[in-house]
Write a protein that holds these residues in place. Structure first.
Motif, PDB file in Angstrom:
ATOM      1  N   LYS A   5       6.156  24.864  37.251  1.00 56.85           N
ATOM      2  CA  LYS A   5       6.961  24.233  38.278  1.00 56.85           C
ATOM      3  C   LYS A   5       7.917  23.230  37.654  1.00 56.85           C
ATOM      4  CE  LYS A   5       5.017  20.582  40.298  1.00 56.85           C
ATOM      5  NZ  LYS A   5       4.492  19.866  41.383  1.00 56.85           N
ATOM      6  N   ARG A   8      10.332  15.944  37.626  1.00 57.47           N
ATOM      7  CA  ARG A   8      11.364  14.916  37.475  1.00 57.47           C
ATOM      8  C   ARG A   8      11.206  14.258  36.109  1.00 57.47           C
ATOM      9  NH1 ARG A   8      10.486  10.848  41.782  1.00 57.47           N
ATOM     10  NH2 ARG A   8      12.342   9.913  40.900  1.00 57.47           N
ATOM     11  N   GLN A  84      14.402   8.130  35.424  1.00 53.82           N
ATOM     12  CA  GLN A  84      13.814   9.346  35.983  1.00 53.82           C
ATOM     13  C   GLN A  84      14.858  10.100  36.799  1.00 53.82           C
ATOM     14  OE1 GLN A  84      10.262   8.957  38.468  1.00 53.82           O
ATOM     15  NE2 GLN A  84       9.536  10.842  37.514  1.00 53.82           N
ATOM     16  N   ASP A  85      14.903  11.413  36.590  1.00 51.19           N
ATOM     17  CA  ASP A  85      15.829  12.249  37.353  1.00 51.19           C
ATOM     18  C   ASP A  85      15.511  12.171  38.836  1.00 51.19           C
ATOM     19  OD1 ASP A  85      17.305  13.175  35.158  1.00 51.19           O
ATOM     20  OD2 ASP A  85      15.892  14.796  34.779  1.00 51.19           O
ATOM     21  N   ASP A  86      16.540  12.321  39.663  1.00 52.90           N
ATOM     22  CA  ASP A  86      16.379  12.246  41.112  1.00 52.90           C
ATOM     23  C   ASP A  86      15.671  13.459  41.695  1.00 52.90           C
ATOM     24  OD1 ASP A  86      17.642   9.762  41.305  1.00 52.90           O
ATOM     25  OD2 ASP A  86      19.619  10.686  41.515  1.00 52.90           O
ATOM     26  N   LYS A  87      15.859  14.613  41.058  1.00 50.13           N
ATOM     27  CA  LYS A  87      15.243  15.826  41.604  1.00 50.13           C
ATOM     28  C   LYS A  87      14.453  16.557  40.526  1.00 50.13           C
ATOM     29  CE  LYS A  87      19.321  18.685  40.860  1.00 50.13           C
ATOM     30  NZ  LYS A  87      20.230  19.644  41.400  1.00 50.13           N
ATOM     31  N   GLU A  88      13.545  17.394  40.974  1.00 46.42           N
ATOM     32  CA  GLU A  88      12.734  18.190  40.051  1.00 46.42           C
ATOM     33  C   GLU A  88      13.602  19.271  39.418  1.00 46.42           C
ATOM     34  OE1 GLU A  88       9.461  19.638  42.397  1.00 46.42           O
ATOM     35  OE2 GLU A  88       8.314  17.811  42.039  1.00 46.42           O
ATOM     36  N   MET A  89      13.410  19.492  38.128  1.00 42.72           N
ATOM     37  CA  MET A  89      14.189  20.492  37.401  1.00 42.72           C
ATOM     38  C   MET A  89      13.328  21.159  36.334  1.00 42.72           C
ATOM     39  SD  MET A  89      17.870  18.664  36.764  1.00 42.72           S
ATOM     40  CE  MET A  89      17.419  16.957  36.499  1.00 42.72           C
TER      41      MET A  89
END
Length: 126
Positions: A5, A8, A84-89
């Motif tokens: 999956k 972030r 931390q990134d704003d969205k999951e990638m």
């Protein structure tokens, strides 16, 4: 089938990458990391080789060294050196050493899938 999956990630802002970047922790010793970090307080070595913040000869396994790593990690986030990134990638990376480049994916995965052989690590050399 392995279950993977996105997540972030926590990364330096683009304008700070060259200040924060480091070689992998396992390709140099503490003294080499101390030299490479120099007086750069943004060097990732302060997190991955935190013994450099102590007198030479301090064990990398000392409890205070682990505590310093956690303190430095929080400091990097507070100062905006790691964000931390704003969205999951899903993350793709390329790593070059001795003229060979290897590519990989960084994803969230279940430890059981790795332990049971569902996930196998492989390196692609170009």
């Amino acid at each position: 089938m392995a279950i993977v999956k996105p997540f972030r990630g926590i990364r330096p802002p683009k304008e700070l990458v060259e200040k924060v970047e480091s070689r992998p922790y396992d390709v140099l010793d503490s003294e080499e990391a101390r030299i490479e970090a120099g007086d750069n307080e943004m060097s990732l070595y302060h997190i991955i080789k935190p013994e450099i913040d102590f007198e030479p000869g301090t064990s990398e396994y000392a409890p205070e060294v682990y505590e310093k790593a956690a303190e430095n990690f929080k400091k990097f986030q507070k100062n905006g050196w790691l964000v931390q990134d704003d969205k999951e990638m899903y993350y793709i990376y390329a790593q070059t050493m001795n003229g060979k480049t290897q590519y990989g994916l960084v994803v969230g995965a279940y430890v059981d899938d790795y332990m049971n052989g569902v996930i196998k690590l492989s390196l692609i050399h170009i």
